[in-house]
Design an enzyme around this catalytic site. Sequence first.
Site, PDB file in Angstrom:
ATOM      1  N   HIS A 105     -12.677  -3.226  -5.379  1.00 39.36           N
ATOM      2  CA  HIS A 105     -11.874  -4.210  -4.643  1.00 39.36           C
ATOM      3  C   HIS A 105     -12.734  -4.883  -3.585  1.00 39.36           C
ATOM      4  O   HIS A 105     -13.794  -4.369  -3.218  1.00 39.36           O
ATOM      5  CB  HIS A 105     -10.662  -3.548  -3.971  1.00 39.36           C
ATOM      6  CG  HIS A 105      -9.535  -3.246  -4.912  1.00 39.36           C
ATOM      7  ND1 HIS A 105      -9.486  -2.088  -5.649  1.00 39.36           N
ATOM      8  CD2 HIS A 105      -8.428  -3.951  -5.241  1.00 39.36           C
ATOM      9  CE1 HIS A 105      -8.386  -2.100  -6.400  1.00 39.36           C
ATOM     10  NE2 HIS A 105      -7.721  -3.219  -6.169  1.00 39.36           N
ATOM     11  N   LYS A 132     -10.295  -4.455   1.830  1.00 41.81           N
ATOM     12  CA  LYS A 132      -9.162  -3.603   1.449  1.00 41.81           C
ATOM     13  C   LYS A 132      -9.138  -2.345   2.313  1.00 41.81           C
ATOM     14  O   LYS A 132     -10.158  -1.683   2.500  1.00 41.81           O
ATOM     15  CB  LYS A 132      -9.247  -3.232  -0.039  1.00 41.81           C
ATOM     16  CG  LYS A 132      -8.037  -2.425  -0.506  1.00 41.81           C
ATOM     17  CD  LYS A 132      -7.961  -2.326  -2.010  1.00 41.81           C
ATOM     18  CE  LYS A 132      -6.877  -1.363  -2.472  1.00 41.81           C
ATOM     19  NZ  LYS A 132      -5.518  -1.761  -2.083  1.00 41.81           N
ATOM     20  N   THR A 192       0.441  -0.882  -0.452  1.00 37.61           N
ATOM     21  CA  THR A 192       0.040   0.428  -0.986  1.00 37.61           C
ATOM     22  C   THR A 192      -0.311   1.380   0.162  1.00 37.61           C
ATOM     23  O   THR A 192      -0.233   1.010   1.334  1.00 37.61           O
ATOM     24  CB  THR A 192      -1.171   0.248  -1.923  1.00 37.61           C
ATOM     25  OG1 THR A 192      -2.182  -0.494  -1.224  1.00 37.61           O
ATOM     26  CG2 THR A 192      -0.782  -0.491  -3.186  1.00 37.61           C
ATOM     27  N   ALA A 225       5.745  -1.002  -6.321  1.00 35.46           N
ATOM     28  CA  ALA A 225       4.666  -0.848  -7.304  1.00 35.46           C
ATOM     29  C   ALA A 225       3.351  -0.887  -6.573  1.00 35.46           C
ATOM     30  O   ALA A 225       3.185  -1.647  -5.614  1.00 35.46           O
ATOM     31  CB  ALA A 225       4.694  -1.994  -8.316  1.00 35.46           C
ATOM     32  N   ALA A 226       2.424  -0.069  -7.017  1.00 38.49           N
ATOM     33  CA  ALA A 226       1.055  -0.218  -6.529  1.00 38.49           C
ATOM     34  C   ALA A 226       0.489  -1.510  -7.095  1.00 38.49           C
ATOM     35  O   ALA A 226      -0.439  -2.088  -6.534  1.00 38.49           O
ATOM     36  CB  ALA A 226       0.213   0.969  -6.980  1.00 38.49           C
ATOM     37  N   ASN A 227       1.074  -1.962  -8.208  1.00 38.78           N
ATOM     38  CA  ASN A 227       0.565  -3.176  -8.836  1.00 38.78           C
ATOM     39  C   ASN A 227       1.707  -3.851  -9.592  1.00 38.78           C
ATOM     40  O   ASN A 227       2.249  -3.287 -10.543  1.00 38.78           O
ATOM     41  CB  ASN A 227      -0.571  -2.806  -9.789  1.00 38.78           C
ATOM     42  CG  ASN A 227      -1.403  -4.012 -10.123  1.00 38.78           C
ATOM     43  OD1 ASN A 227      -0.864  -5.032 -10.540  1.00 38.78           O
ATOM     44  ND2 ASN A 227      -2.696  -3.909  -9.910  1.00 38.78           N
ATOM     45  N   PHE A 228       2.077  -5.051  -9.150  1.00 38.62           N
ATOM     46  CA  PHE A 228       3.211  -5.758  -9.751  1.00 38.62           C
ATOM     47  C   PHE A 228       2.801  -6.638 -10.932  1.00 38.62           C
ATOM     48  O   PHE A 228       3.617  -7.395 -11.420  1.00 38.62           O
ATOM     49  CB  PHE A 228       3.911  -6.622  -8.693  1.00 38.62           C
ATOM     50  CG  PHE A 228       4.963  -5.878  -7.903  1.00 38.62           C
ATOM     51  CD1 PHE A 228       6.173  -5.532  -8.500  1.00 38.62           C
ATOM     52  CD2 PHE A 228       4.751  -5.525  -6.588  1.00 38.62           C
ATOM     53  CE1 PHE A 228       7.146  -4.852  -7.791  1.00 38.62           C
ATOM     54  CE2 PHE A 228       5.719  -4.835  -5.860  1.00 38.62           C
ATOM     55  CZ  PHE A 228       6.917  -4.501  -6.472  1.00 38.62           C
ATOM     56  N   THR A 285      -3.314   1.541  -7.388  1.00 35.52           N
ATOM     57  CA  THR A 285      -3.329   1.396  -8.848  1.00 35.52           C
ATOM     58  C   THR A 285      -4.164   2.507  -9.487  1.00 35.52           C
ATOM     59  O   THR A 285      -3.774   3.067 -10.519  1.00 35.52           O
ATOM     60  CB  THR A 285      -3.889   0.006  -9.232  1.00 35.52           C
ATOM     61  OG1 THR A 285      -3.066  -0.976  -8.600  1.00 35.52           O
ATOM     62  CG2 THR A 285      -3.877  -0.201 -10.732  1.00 35.52           C
TER      63      THR A 285
HETATM   64  N1  NAP Z   1       1.551  -4.173  -5.447  1.00 32.65           N
HETATM   65  C1  NAP Z   1       0.711  -5.140  -5.761  1.00 32.65           C
HETATM   66  O1  NAP Z   1       0.778  -5.759  -6.829  1.00 32.65           O
HETATM   67  C2  NAP Z   1      -0.365  -5.509  -4.763  1.00 32.65           C
HETATM   68  C3  NAP Z   1      -1.238  -6.566  -5.008  1.00 32.65           C
HETATM   69  C4  NAP Z   1      -2.140  -6.937  -4.012  1.00 32.65           C
HETATM   70  C5  NAP Z   1      -2.168  -6.247  -2.813  1.00 32.65           C
HETATM   71  N2  NAP Z   1      -1.325  -5.196  -2.633  1.00 32.65           N
HETATM   72  C6  NAP Z   1      -1.256  -4.479  -1.366  1.00 32.65           C
HETATM   73  O2  NAP Z   1      -0.551  -5.329  -0.458  1.00 32.65           O
HETATM   74  C7  NAP Z   1      -1.022  -5.113   0.878  1.00 32.65           C
HETATM   75  C8  NAP Z   1      -1.468  -6.460   1.452  1.00 32.65           C
HETATM   76  O3  NAP Z   1      -2.588  -6.921   0.710  1.00 32.65           O
HETATM   77  P1  NAP Z   1      -3.305  -8.316   1.063  1.00 32.65           P
HETATM   78  O4  NAP Z   1      -4.522  -8.318   0.229  1.00 32.65           O
HETATM   79  O5  NAP Z   1      -2.334  -9.427   0.990  1.00 32.65           O
HETATM   80  O6  NAP Z   1      -3.714  -8.003   2.591  1.00 32.65           O
HETATM   81  P2  NAP Z   1      -4.074  -9.018   3.786  1.00 32.65           P
HETATM   82  O7  NAP Z   1      -4.639 -10.280   3.260  1.00 32.65           O
HETATM   83  O8  NAP Z   1      -4.856  -8.201   4.762  1.00 32.65           O
HETATM   84  O9  NAP Z   1      -2.631  -9.355   4.417  1.00 32.65           O
HETATM   85  C9  NAP Z   1      -1.885  -8.432   5.125  1.00 32.65           C
HETATM   86  C10 NAP Z   1      -0.938  -9.211   6.037  1.00 32.65           C
HETATM   87  O10 NAP Z   1      -0.039  -8.303   6.641  1.00 32.65           O
HETATM   88  C11 NAP Z   1       0.268  -8.802   7.908  1.00 32.65           C
HETATM   89  N3  NAP Z   1       0.819  -7.744   8.753  1.00 32.65           N
HETATM   90  C12 NAP Z   1       0.186  -6.688   9.322  1.00 32.65           C
HETATM   91  N4  NAP Z   1       1.088  -5.954  10.015  1.00 32.65           N
HETATM   92  C13 NAP Z   1       2.286  -6.570   9.885  1.00 32.65           C
HETATM   93  C14 NAP Z   1       3.599  -6.305  10.360  1.00 32.65           C
HETATM   94  N5  NAP Z   1       3.864  -5.235  11.130  1.00 32.65           N
HETATM   95  N6  NAP Z   1       4.603  -7.156  10.020  1.00 32.65           N
HETATM   96  C15 NAP Z   1       4.370  -8.229   9.245  1.00 32.65           C
HETATM   97  N7  NAP Z   1       3.144  -8.542   8.770  1.00 32.65           N
HETATM   98  C16 NAP Z   1       2.127  -7.713   9.097  1.00 32.65           C
HETATM   99  C17 NAP Z   1      -1.052  -9.352   8.434  1.00 32.65           C
HETATM  100  O11 NAP Z   1      -0.748 -10.284   9.403  1.00 32.65           O
HETATM  101  P3  NAP Z   1      -1.839 -10.835  10.471  1.00 32.65           P
HETATM  102  O12 NAP Z   1      -2.737 -11.707   9.651  1.00 32.65           O
HETATM  103  O13 NAP Z   1      -0.967 -11.578  11.397  1.00 32.65           O
HETATM  104  O14 NAP Z   1      -2.507  -9.622  11.042  1.00 32.65           O
HETATM  105  C18 NAP Z   1      -1.624  -9.959   7.148  1.00 32.65           C
HETATM  106  O15 NAP Z   1      -1.248 -11.324   7.036  1.00 32.65           O
HETATM  107  C19 NAP Z   1      -2.131  -4.057   0.746  1.00 32.65           C
HETATM  108  O16 NAP Z   1      -1.577  -2.776   0.956  1.00 32.65           O
HETATM  109  C20 NAP Z   1      -2.579  -4.186  -0.703  1.00 32.65           C
HETATM  110  O17 NAP Z   1      -3.132  -2.980  -1.225  1.00 32.65           O
HETATM  111  C21 NAP Z   1      -0.436  -4.830  -3.580  1.00 32.65           C
END
Ligand code: NAP
Length: 229
Positions: A135, A139, A79, A102-105, A146
């Site tokens: 959240h 975050k 997002t 999607a902001a939320n899948f 969302t």
């Molecule tokens: N659409 C949906 O349904 C949904 C649901 C949940 C979350 N989200 C969104 O998804 C994103 C991630 O959420 P999360 O909770 O999983 O976050 P998270 O636990 O912080 O994970 C983010 C990951 O991205 C990696 N990363 C950072 N820069 C990168 C790059 N250039 N190339 C590849 N990997 C990289 C990080 O790696 P390192 O650990 O190596 O730094 C980390 O493992 C957020 O924007 C969140 O808002 C969306």
Amino acid sequence: MNILLLGRGKTGSLVAEIARSRGHRVEVAGAAENAACAALTAEKLREVDVVVDFTAPSCVVGHIEACVAAGKNMVVGTTGWHGEVDRIRQLVENRGTGFIYAANFSVGVNLFLDVARSAAAALRHDYSGQIFERHHAQKKDAPSGTAIAIQRVIGEASGEKKDHLEITSFREGDVVGMHEVLLESAADRIYLCHDAKSRQGFADGAVRAAEWLAGKKGFYDFKDVWREL
Ligand SMILES: NC(=O)c1ccc[n+]([C@@H]2O[C@H](COP(=O)([O-])OP(=O)(O)OC[C@H]3O[C@@H](n4cnc5c(N)ncnc54)[C@H](OP(=O)(O)O)[C@@H]3O)[C@@H](O)[C@H]2O)c1
């Protein structure tokens, strides 16, 4: 499918698990392997059918540009980039790739958007409205994607000329994601709430979206597609 998953964080790791359980081959690149989009050259992506992104707002647009340039389909769950959505749509359409975001899948949140859309009629009947989102403390973006989607859906459905409903964000503990809509009149109060119990719904929806996108071109918002899954 051969899936390249960007991000091995809280959501990405679950996406990998679910995709493998559904018979897909999954390679994962985290921040170290993908510095300056190193994992996204045309050469590296040759055998990849779709790239799935759950990384961070600071790098996702660069990932999208690299994948589109390489002609690869993409599922974007990250997002915090919605301000760029029109430019990205143009890029995808010009290059002729497939893209779904999607902001939320989760199916539950997309149902919730439909409920919010119906409830928006209240704003034409002397109700005021507010959105609250909660959240986990790590975050990176606020308000949540969302919450912005809920705000947009209610704004469009109510036909209100006044500014969008105010969003209040809370960052606390390990809350997976809670979204509340409060509609209030002098006579009563309507309270809508979606509370994610785990990340399972996001991850499952993202994998199904990748399956749906196989062989397609075009720019899609998951809220228009989830009923077909
Ligand atoms: N659409 C949906 O349904 C949904 C649901 C949940 C979350 N989200 C969104 O998804 C994103 C991630 O959420 P999360 O909770 O999983 O976050 P998270 O636990 O912080 O994970 C983010 C990951 O991205 C990696 N990363 C950072 N820069 C990168 C790059 N250039 N190339 C590849 N990997 C990289 C990080 O790696 P390192 O650990 O190596 O730094 C980390 O493992 C957020 O924007 C969140 O808002 C969306």
